[in-house]
Design a protein around this motif. Sequence first.
Motif, PDB file in Angstrom:
ATOM      1  N   GLY A  33     100.227  84.691  79.762  1.00 54.39           N
ATOM      2  CA  GLY A  33     100.813  85.747  80.590  1.00 54.39           C
ATOM      3  C   GLY A  33     100.345  85.771  82.034  1.00 54.39           C
ATOM      4  O   GLY A  33     100.952  86.428  82.871  1.00 54.39           O
ATOM      5  N   PHE A  34      99.264  85.070  82.336  1.00 54.79           N
ATOM      6  CA  PHE A  34      98.700  85.046  83.692  1.00 54.79           C
ATOM      7  C   PHE A  34      98.084  83.665  83.890  1.00 54.79           C
ATOM      8  O   PHE A  34      97.515  83.106  82.952  1.00 54.79           O
ATOM      9  N   PRO A  35      98.165  83.108  85.091  1.00 53.58           N
ATOM     10  CA  PRO A  35      97.626  81.755  85.310  1.00 53.58           C
ATOM     11  C   PRO A  35      96.095  81.726  85.423  1.00 53.58           C
ATOM     12  O   PRO A  35      95.530  81.373  86.454  1.00 53.58           O
ATOM     13  N   TRP A  36      95.425  82.093  84.329  1.00 50.93           N
ATOM     14  CA  TRP A  36      93.961  82.143  84.320  1.00 50.93           C
ATOM     15  C   TRP A  36      93.327  80.783  84.588  1.00 50.93           C
ATOM     16  O   TRP A  36      92.285  80.691  85.231  1.00 50.93           O
ATOM     17  N   GLY A  37      93.949  79.737  84.098  1.00 51.62           N
ATOM     18  CA  GLY A  37      93.399  78.401  84.303  1.00 51.62           C
ATOM     19  C   GLY A  37      93.369  78.026  85.772  1.00 51.62           C
ATOM     20  O   GLY A  37      92.349  77.554  86.288  1.00 51.62           O
ATOM     21  N   THR A  38      94.463  78.256  86.462  1.00 50.48           N
ATOM     22  CA  THR A  38      94.529  77.940  87.895  1.00 50.48           C
ATOM     23  C   THR A  38      93.552  78.796  88.680  1.00 50.48           C
ATOM     24  O   THR A  38      92.832  78.293  89.557  1.00 50.48           O
ATOM     25  N   LEU A  39      93.514  80.072  88.385  1.00 51.49           N
ATOM     26  CA  LEU A  39      92.573  80.962  89.072  1.00 51.49           C
ATOM     27  C   LEU A  39      91.139  80.508  88.842  1.00 51.49           C
ATOM     28  O   LEU A  39      90.327  80.430  89.774  1.00 51.49           O
ATOM     29  N   THR A  40      90.826  80.146  87.622  1.00 48.36           N
ATOM     30  CA  THR A  40      89.470  79.708  87.274  1.00 48.36           C
ATOM     31  C   THR A  40      89.084  78.432  88.012  1.00 48.36           C
ATOM     32  O   THR A  40      88.002  78.360  88.597  1.00 48.36           O
ATOM     33  N   VAL A  41      89.966  77.434  88.017  1.00 49.32           N
ATOM     34  CA  VAL A  41      89.606  76.190  88.696  1.00 49.32           C
ATOM     35  C   VAL A  41      89.522  76.379  90.206  1.00 49.32           C
ATOM     36  O   VAL A  41      88.691  75.753  90.864  1.00 49.32           O
ATOM     37  N   ASN A  42      90.349  77.257  90.764  1.00 49.03           N
ATOM     38  CA  ASN A  42      90.263  77.514  92.204  1.00 49.03           C
ATOM     39  C   ASN A  42      88.929  78.145  92.578  1.00 49.03           C
ATOM     40  O   ASN A  42      88.284  77.748  93.551  1.00 49.03           O
ATOM     41  N   ILE A  43      88.506  79.117  91.805  1.00 47.45           N
ATOM     42  CA  ILE A  43      87.239  79.797  92.088  1.00 47.45           C
ATOM     43  C   ILE A  43      86.061  78.869  91.804  1.00 47.45           C
ATOM     44  O   ILE A  43      85.160  78.705  92.636  1.00 47.45           O
ATOM     45  N   LEU A  44      86.055  78.244  90.634  1.00 46.55           N
ATOM     46  CA  LEU A  44      84.960  77.350  90.268  1.00 46.55           C
ATOM     47  C   LEU A  44      84.893  76.152  91.207  1.00 46.55           C
ATOM     48  O   LEU A  44      83.811  75.762  91.662  1.00 46.55           O
ATOM     49  N   GLY A  45      86.036  75.575  91.526  1.00 42.38           N
ATOM     50  CA  GLY A  45      86.071  74.437  92.433  1.00 42.38           C
ATOM     51  C   GLY A  45      85.547  74.784  93.818  1.00 42.38           C
ATOM     52  O   GLY A  45      84.816  74.006  94.432  1.00 42.38           O
ATOM     53  N   SER A  46      85.902  75.958  94.317  1.00 43.15           N
ATOM     54  CA  SER A  46      85.410  76.389  95.628  1.00 43.15           C
ATOM     55  C   SER A  46      83.902  76.604  95.594  1.00 43.15           C
ATOM     56  O   SER A  46      83.184  76.216  96.525  1.00 43.15           O
ATOM     57  N   PHE A  47      83.404  77.207  94.520  1.00 37.29           N
ATOM     58  CA  PHE A  47      81.959  77.415  94.367  1.00 37.29           C
ATOM     59  C   PHE A  47      81.227  76.076  94.335  1.00 37.29           C
ATOM     60  O   PHE A  47      80.244  75.865  95.045  1.00 37.29           O
ATOM     61  N   LEU A  48      81.729  75.147  93.539  1.00 35.29           N
ATOM     62  CA  LEU A  48      81.103  73.832  93.430  1.00 35.29           C
ATOM     63  C   LEU A  48      81.184  73.056  94.743  1.00 35.29           C
ATOM     64  O   LEU A  48      80.253  72.325  95.097  1.00 35.29           O
ATOM     65  N   MET A  49      82.288  73.219  95.491  1.00 36.13           N
ATOM     66  CA  MET A  49      82.412  72.553  96.787  1.00 36.13           C
ATOM     67  C   MET A  49      81.334  73.047  97.740  1.00 36.13           C
ATOM     68  O   MET A  49      80.736  72.255  98.476  1.00 36.13           O
ATOM     69  N   GLY A  50      81.070  74.345  97.721  1.00 34.54           N
ATOM     70  CA  GLY A  50      79.999  74.895  98.553  1.00 34.54           C
ATOM     71  C   GLY A  50      78.646  74.325  98.180  1.00 34.54           C
ATOM     72  O   GLY A  50      77.862  73.920  99.043  1.00 34.54           O
ATOM     73  N   LEU A  51      78.364  74.284  96.886  1.00 33.83           N
ATOM     74  CA  LEU A  51      77.097  73.724  96.418  1.00 33.83           C
ATOM     75  C   LEU A  51      76.964  72.253  96.815  1.00 33.83           C
ATOM     76  O   LEU A  51      75.929  71.828  97.331  1.00 33.83           O
ATOM     77  N   LEU A  52      78.002  71.481  96.559  1.00 34.28           N
ATOM     78  CA  LEU A  52      77.945  70.052  96.848  1.00 34.28           C
ATOM     79  C   LEU A  52      77.855  69.749  98.342  1.00 34.28           C
ATOM     80  O   LEU A  52      77.136  68.831  98.743  1.00 34.28           O
ATOM     81  N   ALA A  53      78.570  70.501  99.152  1.00 34.13           N
ATOM     82  CA  ALA A  53      78.550  70.257 100.595  1.00 34.13           C
ATOM     83  C   ALA A  53      77.132  70.338 101.133  1.00 34.13           C
ATOM     84  O   ALA A  53      76.695  69.490 101.919  1.00 34.13           O
ATOM     85  N   VAL A  54      76.393  71.335 100.684  1.00 32.31           N
ATOM     86  CA  VAL A  54      75.011  71.511 101.146  1.00 32.31           C
ATOM     87  C   VAL A  54      74.083  70.515 100.450  1.00 32.31           C
ATOM     88  O   VAL A  54      73.255  69.867 101.093  1.00 32.31           O
TER      89      VAL A  54
END
Length: 127
Positions: A33-54
């Motif tokens: 009923g809601f795109p939870w998978g897309t929302l989850t990967v967007n949030i998790l991916g952004s968090f991981l990108m921040g961690l990895l960049a530093v």
Amino acid sequence: MMTTLLQVAAGGAVGASCRFLANVGMKALFGAGFPWGTLTVNILGSFLMGLLAVALERRGAMALAPFAMTGVLGGFTTFSAFSLDAVFLLEEGRTLVAVIYMAASVVVSIAALVAGLLLARGMVTVP
């Protein structure tokens, strides 16, 4: 160049597979009923990108960026790259450019998707 391209391709395969599994898992947990998978990967991916960049920069390991950041996280979600670019612009004090970039990315991307849908459905023709 070819080695870097292969690193990106390999990472992309990993990231895209993880995105698929996340979508399947979230749908199994919460329904469709809601795109939870897309929302989850967007949030998790952004968090991981921040961690990895530093982390990669501090460790002098930017040679891993094509595989980890462009490949894995880019295959997992391009939203993480968008988020990183937006924050870097803000950190550079380029607030107006960042706001224009963020607004244009969202609005123009959605408009382009709608245009693609309409064209593919035969509802609009290109002269």
